[in-house]
Design an enzyme around this catalytic site. Structure first.
Site, PDB file in Angstrom:
ATOM      1  N   LYS A 133       0.845  -1.189   0.000  1.00  0.00           N
ATOM      2  CA  LYS A 133       0.000   0.000   0.000  1.00  0.00           C
ATOM      3  C   LYS A 133       0.883   1.244   0.000  1.00  0.00           C
ATOM      4  O   LYS A 133       1.800   1.371   0.819  1.00  0.00           O
ATOM      5  CB  LYS A 133      -0.911   0.010   1.223  1.00  0.00           C
ATOM      6  CG  LYS A 133      -1.957  -1.091   1.242  1.00  0.00           C
ATOM      7  CD  LYS A 133      -3.049  -0.845   0.221  1.00  0.00           C
ATOM      8  CE  LYS A 133      -4.166  -1.870   0.340  1.00  0.00           C
ATOM      9  NZ  LYS A 133      -5.276  -1.583  -0.593  1.00  0.00           N
ATOM     10  N   LYS A 142     -13.190  -6.962  -7.119  1.00  0.00           N
ATOM     11  CA  LYS A 142     -13.642  -7.209  -5.759  1.00  0.00           C
ATOM     12  C   LYS A 142     -15.117  -7.605  -5.823  1.00  0.00           C
ATOM     13  O   LYS A 142     -15.991  -6.742  -6.031  1.00  0.00           O
ATOM     14  CB  LYS A 142     -13.464  -5.960  -4.899  1.00  0.00           C
ATOM     15  CG  LYS A 142     -12.019  -5.613  -4.573  1.00  0.00           C
ATOM     16  CD  LYS A 142     -11.972  -4.356  -3.714  1.00  0.00           C
ATOM     17  CE  LYS A 142     -10.609  -4.174  -3.057  1.00  0.00           C
ATOM     18  NZ  LYS A 142      -9.536  -3.935  -4.037  1.00  0.00           N
TER      19      LYS A 142
END
EC number: 4.2.1.113
Length: 334
Positions: free
Chosen positions: A145, A246
């Site tokens: 991230k 997702k």
């Protein structure tokens, strides 16, 4: 249809460019179709899906689960649709006597799917330490991230990772934190570090700008853009090399499977990740990944981020792979 609520605390907060995640709240969905019970999960994540309250309201308004999936009636509440559609698919695949991944279209048996490790924001040392741990656990890829810090700090973190992990595939996820000029500045440095993929470098609606970032030595993957703009707009803009799907944010594993099939027709690959869901949804995501041939390592090893879970139906990653449940349906009914 019956729903009940749950709360799953994270084992430690996850810092991302979009904010801190400390708890996952959602609903277990139970349906009965022609005498067969199916179970689904609706775990909204505001910013990605509808709110928890809107999800509960939508679920409470469903009278006929199977017909509720028709005509886009739950399109604006993707987590609710995920819960209902998964429960229906679970019941139907259970009645058919097949694991969900085979009901979704895979002919041959698939024992396991490859997964990547996810590393949140942290200092250069902490990020590199986490990467070394992931390599020791034999993950074939790691996703770091970025975007919560400045570009210089993030590059220092990635340099530390590459220095200690010279062979692992590195992906980075900016969660739309950069502007185009920042991305143009950072991409050559990422390419020099042999970073394979940068996920969602710009805001979701900047499809033309994402297209301009391609062919610079690092694949451009889109995630939020896929949810906000749709696969058709992404394809038309030639904005991505890779789509990150997702299921919870897209409205279900059935929607995600159709999207991956469509993207592959245009030469765009896809992979599956979760939104840090409970085990019912994670199992379905594993089935989805198993249903697609030649799937890249996916972001499914997120169960360890939770301090508790709904079931023990999904095994932890072992040597960079997660076992695919082989019983009828998604998971054994609870």
């Amino acid at each position: 249809m019956h729903i009940d609520s749950f709360s799953l605390p994270l084992s430690r907060p996850l810092e991302t460019a979009a904010g801190r995640i400390e708890m996952r709240r959602g609903f277990r969905v139970r349906v009965e179709i022609n005498g067969t019970v199916g179970v689904g999960e609706a775990t909204p994540l505001p910013g990605w899906t509808e709110s928890l309250a809107d999800c509960e309201r939508a679920l409470g308004a469903v009278d006929d689960p199977a017909s509720a999936l028709d005509g886009g009636r739950l399109a604006d509440v993707p987590a609710a649709r995920h819960g209902v559609s998964l429960a229906v698919l679970d019941a139907r695949s259970r009645a058919a006597g097949r694991p969900l991944y085979r009901y979704l279209g895979r002919d041959e048996r698939v024992e396991s799917v490859a997964v990547n490790a996810t590393i949140g924001d942290g200092s250069a040392t902490a990020t590199a330490d986490a990467a070394v741990d992931a390599v020791d656990e034999r993950f074939p890829a790691i996703k770091v991230k970025v975007g919560a810090r400045g570009p210089a700090a993030d590059l220092a973190r990635l340099e530390a990772v590459r220095a200690r992990c010279p062979d692992v595939e590195i992906r980075v996820d900016a969660n739309g934190a950069w502007d185009e000029s920042t991305a143009e500045e950072v991409l050559p440095a990422l390419a020099a570090l042999d970073v394979a993929v940068v996920e969602q470098p710009l805001a979701a609606d900047r499809l033309d700008a994402h297209a301009r970032l391609r062919d610079r030595g690092v694949e451009i993957a889109l995630d939020e853009s896929l949810v906000e703009c749709g696969v058709g707009a992404v394809v038309d803009a030639a904005a991505a090399d890779l789509l990150v799907c997702k299921p919870m944010a897209l409205g279900g594993v059935d929607v995600a499977r159709s999207l991956i099939d469509t993207a592959r027709e245009f030469g765009i690959d896809g992979l599956v990740t979760t939104t840090i869901d409970g085990s019912i949804a994670r199992a379905a995501a594993v089935h989805l990944a198993a249903s697609v041939p030649k799937m890249r390592p996916c972001g499914l090893a997120t169960g360890e981020l939770l301090a508790g879970d709904l079931t023990d139906a999904v095994e932890s990653a072992a040597d960079g792979w997660i076992a695919v449940p082989q019983g009828k349906g998604n998971i054994p009914p609870r």
